[in-house]
Design a protein around this motif. Structure first.
Motif, PDB file in Angstrom:
ATOM      1  N   SER A 263       5.018  15.597  10.140  1.00  0.00           N
ATOM      2  CA  SER A 263       4.151  15.842   9.039  1.00  0.00           C
ATOM      3  C   SER A 263       4.165  14.497   8.152  1.00  0.00           C
ATOM      4  N   LEU A 264       5.265  13.718   7.767  1.00  0.00           N
ATOM      5  CA  LEU A 264       5.143  12.617   7.254  1.00  0.00           C
ATOM      6  C   LEU A 264       4.272  11.437   7.869  1.00  0.00           C
ATOM      7  N   HIS A 265       4.658  11.360   9.127  1.00  0.00           N
ATOM      8  CA  HIS A 265       3.717  10.279   9.884  1.00  0.00           C
ATOM      9  C   HIS A 265       2.409  10.607   9.920  1.00  0.00           C
ATOM     10  N   SER A 266       1.976  11.767   9.553  1.00  0.00           N
ATOM     11  CA  SER A 266       0.589  12.029   9.670  1.00  0.00           C
ATOM     12  C   SER A 266      -0.352  11.851   8.387  1.00  0.00           C
ATOM     13  N   VAL A 267       0.638  11.447   7.360  1.00  0.00           N
ATOM     14  CA  VAL A 267      -0.139  11.191   6.155  1.00  0.00           C
ATOM     15  C   VAL A 267      -1.116   9.956   6.167  1.00  0.00           C
ATOM     16  N   ASP A 268      -2.345  10.119   5.582  1.00  0.00           N
ATOM     17  CA  ASP A 268      -3.273   8.913   5.862  1.00  0.00           C
ATOM     18  C   ASP A 268      -2.706   7.804   4.525  1.00  0.00           C
ATOM     19  N   VAL A 269      -2.059   6.827   4.898  1.00  0.00           N
ATOM     20  CA  VAL A 269      -1.695   5.851   4.031  1.00  0.00           C
ATOM     21  C   VAL A 269      -2.732   4.792   3.595  1.00  0.00           C
ATOM     22  N   SER A 270      -3.792   5.133   4.286  1.00  0.00           N
ATOM     23  CA  SER A 270      -4.936   4.055   3.956  1.00  0.00           C
ATOM     24  C   SER A 270      -5.476   4.275   2.481  1.00  0.00           C
ATOM     25  N   LEU A 271      -5.309   5.574   2.148  1.00  0.00           N
ATOM     26  CA  LEU A 271      -5.736   5.919   0.689  1.00  0.00           C
ATOM     27  C   LEU A 271      -4.720   5.199  -0.333  1.00  0.00           C
ATOM     28  N   PHE A 272      -3.587   4.666   0.061  1.00  0.00           N
ATOM     29  CA  PHE A 272      -2.501   4.082  -0.877  1.00  0.00           C
ATOM     30  C   PHE A 272      -2.927   3.161  -1.465  1.00  0.00           C
ATOM     31  N   ASP A 273      -3.090   2.633  -2.774  1.00  0.00           N
ATOM     32  CA  ASP A 273      -3.086   1.436  -3.384  1.00  0.00           C
ATOM     33  C   ASP A 273      -1.796   0.913  -3.863  1.00  0.00           C
ATOM     34  N   PHE A 274      -0.979   0.553  -2.783  1.00  0.00           N
ATOM     35  CA  PHE A 274       0.421   0.127  -3.204  1.00  0.00           C
ATOM     36  C   PHE A 274       0.364  -0.755  -4.268  1.00  0.00           C
ATOM     37  N   ALA A 275       1.639  -0.759  -5.055  1.00  0.00           N
ATOM     38  CA  ALA A 275       1.937  -1.581  -6.064  1.00  0.00           C
ATOM     39  C   ALA A 275       2.773  -2.859  -5.944  1.00  0.00           C
ATOM     40  N   THR A 276       2.067  -3.428  -5.049  1.00  0.00           N
ATOM     41  CA  THR A 276       2.933  -4.921  -4.565  1.00  0.00           C
ATOM     42  C   THR A 276       3.283  -5.759  -5.618  1.00  0.00           C
ATOM     43  N   ASP A 277       2.595  -5.866  -6.517  1.00  0.00           N
ATOM     44  CA  ASP A 277       2.595  -6.931  -7.713  1.00  0.00           C
ATOM     45  C   ASP A 277       3.503  -6.364  -8.773  1.00  0.00           C
ATOM     46  N   TYR A 278       4.105  -5.133  -8.538  1.00  0.00           N
ATOM     47  CA  TYR A 278       4.870  -4.539  -9.580  1.00  0.00           C
ATOM     48  C   TYR A 278       6.251  -5.445  -9.859  1.00  0.00           C
ATOM     49  N   VAL A 279       6.470  -5.561 -11.225  1.00  0.00           N
ATOM     50  CA  VAL A 279       7.704  -6.291 -11.472  1.00  0.00           C
ATOM     51  C   VAL A 279       8.462  -5.349 -12.555  1.00  0.00           C
ATOM     52  N   LEU A 280      10.000  -5.370 -11.987  1.00  0.00           N
ATOM     53  CA  LEU A 280      10.647  -4.238 -12.551  1.00  0.00           C
ATOM     54  C   LEU A 280      11.093  -4.888 -13.962  1.00  0.00           C
ATOM     55  N   PRO A 281      10.975  -3.805 -14.986  1.00  0.00           N
ATOM     56  CA  PRO A 281      11.397  -4.140 -16.514  1.00  0.00           C
ATOM     57  C   PRO A 281      12.755  -4.907 -16.514  1.00  0.00           C
ATOM     58  N   LYS A 282      12.946  -5.478 -17.484  1.00  0.00           N
ATOM     59  CA  LYS A 282      14.283  -6.516 -17.405  1.00  0.00           C
ATOM     60  C   LYS A 282      15.625  -5.880 -17.984  1.00  0.00           C
ATOM     61  N   TYR A 283      15.884  -4.692 -17.411  1.00  0.00           N
ATOM     62  CA  TYR A 283      17.037  -3.974 -17.537  1.00  0.00           C
ATOM     63  C   TYR A 283      18.274  -4.633 -16.957  1.00  0.00           C
ATOM     64  N   ASN A 284      19.369  -4.345 -17.556  1.00  0.00           N
ATOM     65  CA  ASN A 284      20.533  -4.796 -16.990  1.00  0.00           C
ATOM     66  C   ASN A 284      21.087  -3.600 -16.199  1.00  0.00           C
ATOM     67  N   PHE A 285      20.977  -3.350 -14.891  1.00  0.00           N
ATOM     68  CA  PHE A 285      21.012  -2.332 -14.081  1.00  0.00           C
ATOM     69  C   PHE A 285      22.561  -1.889 -14.015  1.00  0.00           C
ATOM     70  N   GLU A 286      23.546  -2.905 -14.374  1.00  0.00           N
ATOM     71  CA  GLU A 286      24.974  -2.345 -14.296  1.00  0.00           C
ATOM     72  C   GLU A 286      24.931  -1.510 -15.708  1.00  0.00           C
ATOM     73  N   GLU A 287      24.291  -1.733 -16.721  1.00  0.00           N
ATOM     74  CA  GLU A 287      24.306  -1.138 -18.007  1.00  0.00           C
ATOM     75  C   GLU A 287      23.632   0.234 -17.800  1.00  0.00           C
ATOM     76  N   VAL A 288      22.756   0.152 -16.974  1.00  0.00           N
ATOM     77  CA  VAL A 288      22.039   1.469 -16.907  1.00  0.00           C
ATOM     78  C   VAL A 288      22.851   2.567 -16.017  1.00  0.00           C
ATOM     79  N   ASP A 289      23.495   1.881 -15.006  1.00  0.00           N
ATOM     80  CA  ASP A 289      24.719   2.490 -14.300  1.00  0.00           C
ATOM     81  C   ASP A 289      25.679   3.338 -15.242  1.00  0.00           C
ATOM     82  N   LYS A 290      26.154   2.510 -15.968  1.00  0.00           N
ATOM     83  CA  LYS A 290      27.066   2.974 -17.107  1.00  0.00           C
ATOM     84  C   LYS A 290      26.530   4.058 -18.127  1.00  0.00           C
ATOM     85  N   GLU A 291      25.447   3.843 -18.314  1.00  0.00           N
ATOM     86  CA  GLU A 291      24.703   4.913 -19.289  1.00  0.00           C
ATOM     87  C   GLU A 291      24.662   6.203 -18.493  1.00  0.00           C
ATOM     88  N   VAL A 292      24.172   6.154 -17.257  1.00  0.00           N
ATOM     89  CA  VAL A 292      24.074   7.344 -16.334  1.00  0.00           C
ATOM     90  C   VAL A 292      25.341   8.037 -16.132  1.00  0.00           C
TER      91      VAL A 292
END
Length: 347
Positions: A154-183
């Motif tokens: 079922s997953l392999h039958s998804v038409d991925v040609s419709l996807f506009d992948f966010a290839t240029d996405y840049v992560l926000p500048k969080y310190n992910f160690e700090e995020v882990d601690k807050e979690v």
């Protein structure tokens, strides 16, 4: 048509260009606050799945989620396969397809602020507007009711040609160690609420305007990011239990809630990750009692009905009940009918 096939997810040390915008030794990080915690935790989830290429290709989990903290997300379910795509929101909209299948297949559309704005199960091509986000995180869930091979197909039958992948996405500048601690801090608050009240119920507001309790919203993101809102016969209801003693035989007996899609019970460790060998029990496969009720057992031996064995963890654990396509009665119930009936057995 590109697809990323993952035998194990995130455990792979894949480097797919997921980098912070500057060297972490000199970078000025965004402080994590109550106001932006959901955004920061969502960025952490983007980061985890981008390691698997989800902003470049359709990232398909070929198998059930990894046990322990190798999983990309807390409280992943044990009843479906997952696939993720991170897409551009073009003119405020995203487009995707759900192929016609014989098993449960849904798409959840999550914004950069962590809101699961849509949960869609209907076949066809869908274009939806998203709120306050330049990208969207799509989670496909493919049910195992007809076996893992069909879930994969079922997953392999998804038409991925419709996807506009966010290839240029840049992560926000969080310190992910700090995020882990807050979690981690918020998970402990959830533990305290459950021990005091006997449950923690998720609301998962779909848009920022629906957030009426910021602390509750932040706790939900820490303990169960990515869940769907409880909408009758469409969305889902999730409830966490208190800790259950691992050295006791514990059971729960309840009336089948007869949710629209399925019901499941899954055991998690103290950090809300799946436990090795502890397979979820769900309404696709559970055995019923003669009177039509359902009993689920925990650490009661191989001969116990619907037994979930958490012995590989060696510690106390919690369970989460999932009501997929929750009935109105389930949504309106103050206490979860499955968790409420947990009882330690003598001997």
């Amino acid at each position: 048509m590109k697809k990323l096939v993952l035998a194990t997810v995130i455990a792979l040390s894949v480097s797919s260009g997921v980098t912070l915008a500057a060297d972490t030794a000199t970078q000025h990080f965004i402080p994590v606050t109550e106001a932006n915690f959901a955004h920061a935790e969502t960025a952490r989830m983007y980061r985890n799945w981008m390691k698997a290429g989800a902003n470049q290709q359709f990232a398909i989990l070929e198998n059930l989620p990894p046990r322990g903290n190798k999983a990309p997300t807390v409280q992943m379910n044990d009843d479906t396969l997952y696939a993720v795509a991170i897409l551009h929101a073009v003119e405020g909209k995203v487009t995707f397809q759900i192929p016609k299948t014989d098993n449960y297949l849904s798409v959840q559309v999550i914004t950069e602020n962590g809101h699961g704005e849509y949960l869609i199960v209907e076949d066809g091509v869908h274009t939806v507007k998203v709120t306050d986000t330049k990208t969207a995180f799509l989670i496909y869930r493919s049910g195992l009711e007809n076996g893992i091979e069909q879930a994969r197909e079922s997953l392999h039958s998804v038409d991925v040609s419709l996807f506009d992948f966010a290839t240029d996405y840049v992560l926000p500048k969080y310190n992910f160690e700090e995020v882990d601690k807050e979690v981690w801090k918020r998970k402990r608050i959830v533990d305290g609420i459950v021990e005091e009240t006997g449950k923690f119920t998720y609301t998962f507001p779909r848009t920022p305007s629906e957030v009426t309790d910021l602390q509750q919203w932040n706790l939900e993101n820490a303990a169960g990011w990515g869940g769907a809102s409880p909408v009758a016969n469409e969305g889902n209801k999730y409830v966490n239990s208190p800790f259950i003693h691992a050295d006791k035989c514990v059971t729960t007996t309840f009336e089948d809630p007869k949710n629209t899609f399925f019901t499941s019970v899954t055991a998690y460790d103290a950090e809300k990750y799946l436990i090795e060998g502890a397979v979820a029990v769900n309404s696709y496969t559970w055995d019923k009692n003669k009177d039509g009720t359902v009993t689920i057992s925990f650490n009661c031996g191989d001969d116990a009905i619907n037994n979930i064995d958490t012995s590989a963890y060696k510690g106390d654990f919690t369970i989460t009940t999932r009501h997929y396509g929750a009935t109105q009665q389930v949504i309106d119930s103050e206490y979860d009918l499955i968790i409420k009936q947990l009882k330690e057995q003598n001997g």
